[in-house]
Enzyme design. Structure first.
Site, PDB file in Angstrom:
ATOM      1  N   ASP A  63       0.859  -1.178   0.000  1.00  0.00           N
ATOM      2  CA  ASP A  63       0.000   0.000   0.000  1.00  0.00           C
ATOM      3  C   ASP A  63       0.904   1.239   0.000  1.00  0.00           C
ATOM      4  OD1 ASP A  63      -3.010   0.885   0.826  1.00  0.00           O
ATOM      5  OD2 ASP A  63      -1.526   2.207   1.755  1.00  0.00           O
ATOM      6  N   GLU A  76      -4.857   2.637  -3.970  1.00  0.00           N
ATOM      7  CA  GLU A  76      -3.391   2.592  -3.882  1.00  0.00           C
ATOM      8  C   GLU A  76      -2.900   1.249  -3.357  1.00  0.00           C
ATOM      9  OE1 GLU A  76      -4.738   4.584   0.030  1.00  0.00           O
ATOM     10  OE2 GLU A  76      -5.450   4.310  -2.011  1.00  0.00           O
TER      11      GLU A  76
END
Length: 574
Positions: free
Chosen positions: A446, A489
């Site tokens: 992430d 993301e």
């Protein structure tokens, strides 16, 4: 002035008559039948015109009004060379237009229309039966012509069998046994062998036929080739149907092109061989050769050859974009630099047709080679053209299929596999992992503080960060695994054959490389970013994919709590 409902209806049909797919189908029909055509809307506006040098010489003209759902929608004028074929060609044009206007927007219905059109055009009798209800849902015109039965005569499979095989003893023994074998082949996933049988027609006569059964989902498609008066022309038509049939299957492009080559070879003179040559992406050199009957060293020599004027029959045909007929290779200028290659293959004449896509671009060539100097007749020319057009359809279909697969399985921003595709691949890999007793690992990563990047620099820069991450990840992971985007993301990496220690090392290497990246923000500044990673593995454990991903997600959460920009491997609680 407000347009009338009638005007609006006609305008709608004008638009639908201008459908590129419809006009392409009409163009193909006109080319195949040497016909000229002029299509007008109901208000007289010219929508489409097709003519060629040959059709301009046509003397016979037929005009017909187009009616759809009781509304006049236009007119068709047809110029044909052979007046005996005028009505049949006009009927085909109107059927194509009618089919297009009734066509549903869904791809399933489009395929059904396409499939039915092919069955209607097939030169042999075909029935389409629901395998569950045993209802006869469709018979093509040739079926009615050969056997004399209409759909009302044989509404069910049982009705057909009673009519076709009136001898009850024969039906209860031979036909029942044959039906059971067909069911067994289907259960085993094997093709049903062709069967020679005699069918009683509606008028009481008997026809010997070659029966071929294929399954499309729950539907049984049966074709009957009449063997009673098989001629050379019918042989050629059967070859064409066989090639068309290949397009309806799930065969690969390689299998379809090889099938085209083989079927044409079986339908032409002894001593004749065929090839399909495909160009590379630059359309300047031959990249692939499908010519199983030509020597391997001949095929190998063709690969990489640049097309051009005087580069044999195929190289010249591909360069010019038109058919090239060489009757005697040893005396023809196009083959001057390739006579040794021709002698190697044992060929003395070559007739080559370019394979063109719907935009007119050259994709490759189809060619017939002969072991003696030879000139093609009209049937040969027709067959070459048909094979080239069919190859073009197969190639374009494959290209469309790849585009659809890419659209369905790829993340459009990063080009990585999307969430759906990733989990399909991971599930498959997990099964192999347990079957082969090898480890498998999953990494979830992430981007740290990605919202801050979006808020400070904007979403365009944020997108550039994600694309840079994807590119770097694919480079670092290489053939060790698969990188996918879960959403936002968050990214994930599938690492088959990697245990927890190995996967953690790979994730750490990736984290370090990503920390070195710099993404321009559109001004003089650059954007730096880091990632946090969670790693899990099925080392010595049989756990589900959901559990494996959940553990990696738990480890990612721990990495975030530990200050971000780090890799945490999941450890089972003590």
């Amino acid at each position: 002035m407000t347009p009338s409902l009638d005007t609006l209806c006609h305008s709608q049909f004008d638009c639908r008559l201008d459908n590129p797919t419809l006009l392409k189908a009409i163009t193909n029909l006109c080319e195949a039948t040497d016909s000229g055509l002029l299509l007008h809307s109901a208000n007289g506006t010219e929508i489409f015109r097709f003519s060629s040098l040959r059709t301009r010489q046509a003397q016979h003209q037929v005009t017909s009004i187009l009616v759809h759902h009781l509304e006049r929608i236009g007119t068709v004028k047809l110029n044909v060379i052979d007046p005996d074929k005028a009505d049949a060609i006009m009927m085909c044009v109107k059927q194509i237009i009618e089919s297009s206007l009734d066509q549903d927007v869904t791809s399933e219905n489009n395929e059904n229309h396409h499939f039915r059109d092919i069955l209607n055009a097939a030169p042999i009798a075909i029935s389409y039966i629901n395998g569950q209800t045993r209802n006869v849902e469709f018979i093509n015109p040739m079926f009615q012509e050969v056997f004399g039965y209409s759909l009302d005569d044989i509404p069910t499979m049982d009705d057909w069998l009673e009519r076709a095989y009136p001898d009850e003893s024969f039906r209860n023994n031979i036909i029942a046994s044959r039906s059971q074998k067909i069911a067994d082949y289907r259960t085993l996933g094997l093709p049903v062998p062709d069967i020679r049988t005699h069918v009683v027609c509606r008028d009481g006569s008997t026809r010997q036929v070659l029966q071929r059964v294929r399954w499309l989902g729950e539907h049984r498609v049966t074709s009957y080739m009449d063997l009673s008066a098989l001629s050379e022309t019918e042989n050629r038509m059967q070859t064409r149907y066989g090639m068309l049939e290949m397009l309806l299957t799930n065969a690969t492009l390689d299998e379809v092109l090889i099938s085209i080559v083989r079927r044409i070879e079986n339908n032409i003179n002894t001593g004749s061989r065929c090839s399909v040559l495909l160009l590379d992406k630059t359309h300047t050199s031959f990249e692939k050769s499908y010519a199983p009957s030509l020597p391997k060293n001949y095929n190998d020599a063709i690969i990489g050859v640049q097309i051009g004027l005087g580069v044999g029959s195929c190289g010249t045909a591909a360069y010019l974009g038109k058919r090239v007929i060489v009757e005697d290779i040893m005396t023809n200028e196009y083959w001057r630099d390739f006579t040794a290659l021709a002698q190697l293959a044992g060929v003395q004449s070559c007739w080559s047709q370019p394979i063109l896509n719907s935009a007119g671009d050259v994709l490759g060539t189809f060619a017939i080679y002969n072991d003696t100097p030879s000139s093609p007749n009209n049937d040969d020319i027709d067959l070459i053209g048909f094979a080239a057009r069919l190859a073009a359809i197969a190639i374009e279909n494959r290209s469309t299929q790849l585009d659809l697969e890419n659209w369905a399985f790829s993340d459009h921003l990063t080009g990585l596999v999307n969430r759906r595709r990733f989990f399909e691949l991971a599930e498959r890999s997990l099964v192999e992992s347990y079957q082969q007793h090898i480890p498998m690992s999953v990494v979830i990563l992430d981007v740290d503080r990605f919202k801050k990047i979006n808020d400070q620099f904007g979403h365009i820069v944020g997108d550039n960060v994600l694309k840079a991450l994807a590119k770097c990840s694919k480079h670092v992971i290489g053939n060790q695994g698969v990188v996918g985007r879960l959403g936002g993301e968050e990214f994930t990496i599938l690492l088959p054959e990697s245990n927890l220690l190995q996967a953690t090392s790979i994730a750490e290497s990736l984290r370090q490389e990503l920390a070195k990246l710099s993404t321009p923000d559109g001004s003089e500044d650059i954007v730096k970013f880091t990632v946090s990673c969670g790693v899990s593995s099925n080392d010595d454990l049989e756990i589900s994919l959901d559990e494996l991903v959940s553990r990696a997600d738990h480890a990612l959460y721990q990495a975030k709590r530990n200050g971000r920009n780090c890799v945490i491997a999941y450890q089972q609680p003590e």
